[in-house]
Design a protein around this motif. Structure first.
Motif, PDB file in Angstrom:
ATOM      1  N   UNK A 111       0.844  -1.200   0.000  1.00 56.71           N
ATOM      2  CA  UNK A 111       0.000   0.000   0.000  1.00 56.71           C
ATOM      3  C   UNK A 111       0.877   1.247   0.000  1.00 56.71           C
ATOM      4  N   UNK A 112       1.880   1.252   0.867  1.00 54.33           N
ATOM      5  CA  UNK A 112       2.749   2.420   0.959  1.00 54.33           C
ATOM      6  C   UNK A 112       3.508   2.651  -0.345  1.00 54.33           C
ATOM      7  N   UNK A 113       3.918   1.588  -0.996  1.00 56.77           N
ATOM      8  CA  UNK A 113       4.595   1.730  -2.284  1.00 56.77           C
ATOM      9  C   UNK A 113       3.647   2.323  -3.329  1.00 56.77           C
ATOM     10  N   UNK A 114       2.399   1.887  -3.309  1.00 59.11           N
ATOM     11  CA  UNK A 114       1.417   2.366  -4.288  1.00 59.11           C
ATOM     12  C   UNK A 114       1.022   3.824  -4.056  1.00 59.11           C
ATOM     13  N   UNK A 115       0.762   4.194  -2.784  1.00 63.53           N
ATOM     14  CA  UNK A 115       0.199   5.511  -2.490  1.00 63.53           C
ATOM     15  C   UNK A 115       1.188   6.501  -1.882  1.00 63.53           C
ATOM     16  N   UNK A 116       2.335   6.019  -1.404  1.00 69.00           N
ATOM     17  CA  UNK A 116       3.335   6.923  -0.846  1.00 69.00           C
ATOM     18  C   UNK A 116       3.102   7.316   0.600  1.00 69.00           C
ATOM     19  N   UNK A 117       2.208   6.625   1.282  1.00 70.56           N
ATOM     20  CA  UNK A 117       1.936   6.891   2.703  1.00 70.56           C
ATOM     21  C   UNK A 117       1.381   5.637   3.352  1.00 70.56           C
ATOM     22  N   UNK A 118       1.338   5.653   4.683  1.00 74.04           N
ATOM     23  CA  UNK A 118       0.832   4.487   5.403  1.00 74.04           C
ATOM     24  C   UNK A 118      -0.642   4.254   5.089  1.00 74.04           C
ATOM     25  N   UNK A 136      -6.813  -4.761   1.646  1.00 72.95           N
ATOM     26  CA  UNK A 136      -6.936  -5.516   0.393  1.00 72.95           C
ATOM     27  C   UNK A 136      -7.961  -4.862  -0.532  1.00 72.95           C
ATOM     28  N   UNK A 137      -9.050  -4.399   0.035  1.00 76.42           N
ATOM     29  CA  UNK A 137     -10.106  -3.759  -0.759  1.00 76.42           C
ATOM     30  C   UNK A 137      -9.651  -2.407  -1.305  1.00 76.42           C
ATOM     31  N   UNK A 138      -8.940  -1.660  -0.506  1.00 72.44           N
ATOM     32  CA  UNK A 138      -8.595  -0.287  -0.879  1.00 72.44           C
ATOM     33  C   UNK A 138      -7.344  -0.158  -1.729  1.00 72.44           C
ATOM     34  N   UNK A 142      -8.184   4.155  -7.122  1.00 74.63           N
ATOM     35  CA  UNK A 142      -7.408   5.240  -7.730  1.00 74.63           C
ATOM     36  C   UNK A 142      -6.910   6.176  -6.620  1.00 74.63           C
ATOM     37  N   UNK A 143      -5.756   6.812  -6.798  1.00 76.85           N
ATOM     38  CA  UNK A 143      -5.201   7.679  -5.750  1.00 76.85           C
ATOM     39  C   UNK A 143      -6.165   8.765  -5.253  1.00 76.85           C
ATOM     40  N   UNK A 144      -6.938   9.362  -6.149  1.00 74.10           N
ATOM     41  CA  UNK A 144      -7.861  10.429  -5.739  1.00 74.10           C
ATOM     42  C   UNK A 144      -8.950   9.883  -4.810  1.00 74.10           C
ATOM     43  N   UNK A 145      -9.465   8.713  -5.135  1.00 73.98           N
ATOM     44  CA  UNK A 145     -10.486   8.088  -4.300  1.00 73.98           C
ATOM     45  C   UNK A 145      -9.898   7.704  -2.947  1.00 73.98           C
ATOM     46  N   UNK A 146      -8.709   7.158  -2.962  1.00 70.48           N
ATOM     47  CA  UNK A 146      -8.068   6.738  -1.716  1.00 70.48           C
ATOM     48  C   UNK A 146      -7.777   7.938  -0.821  1.00 70.48           C
TER      49      UNK A 146
END
Length: 170
Positions: A111-118, A136-138, A142-146
């Motif tokens: 997750x951190x690799x994908x979004x750049x934060x915990x 797993x679901x999240x 897309x980054x904006x939704x997350x």
């Protein structure tokens, strides 16, 4: 006609010196902008008023302010040593099986690799399995939704922490 008085913990918060109030707010949320907004809104008559101000401040945070707020949260399954708040909030992982803890570590890293934060979730009252299922679901979002999900989760965490703050005895 009934009158409601300000709860004692909130009354204490309302009169704290600025530096002390900022320190207390930073314990709830690491965002300087959020803390400053809440400080500037004092005095608060009720916890609901304080939480409404928190929600409004959270809604206005920009991307960098959100990053600052997230930086105050340790990864799920790895509360900061000596930090009773993160330990209490992540209690659902404390008794989890080693396999689940290892899986959560891998998911946190992905997750951190994908979004750049915990990975951030309001962990209070959740089991380790529920937190694993949420990441797993999240992770496919897309980054904006997350980012907006994270904003919502931070808001929930802040409300819990603010309630604890104003309910604590001096």
């Amino acid at each position: 006609m009934t009158t409601t008085s300000t709860p004692p913990g909130l009354a204490r918060f309302n009169v704290l010196e600025e530096h002390a109030a900022l320190a207390v707010l930073h314990e709830a949320c690491a965002s300087t902008v959020w803390a400053r907004r809440l400080l500037d809104g004092r005095p608060y008559a009720t916890l609901d008023d304080l939480c409404a101000a928190s929600d409004a401040a959270m809604a206005d945070l920009g991307t960098e302010d959100l990053r600052e707020a997230m930086a105050g949260h340790p990864p799920i399954g790895r509360p900061r040593p000596g930090d009773p708040t993160s330990t209490r909030e992540q209690a659902g992982m404390a008794g989890a099986a080693q396999e689940l803890k290892a899986e959560m570590l891998e998911l946190n890293l992905a997750y951190q690799e994908r979004f750049g934060h915990v990975f951030l979730i309001c962990a209070t009252g959740r089991t380790g399995e529920q937190m694993r299922d949420a990441v797993k679901e999240r992770i496919g979002n897309p980054p904006e939704q997350e980012r907006e999900i994270v904003r919502t989760e931070l808001g929930k965490i802040n409300r819990i922490r603010l309630a604890r703050l104003v309910e604590e005895d001096a």
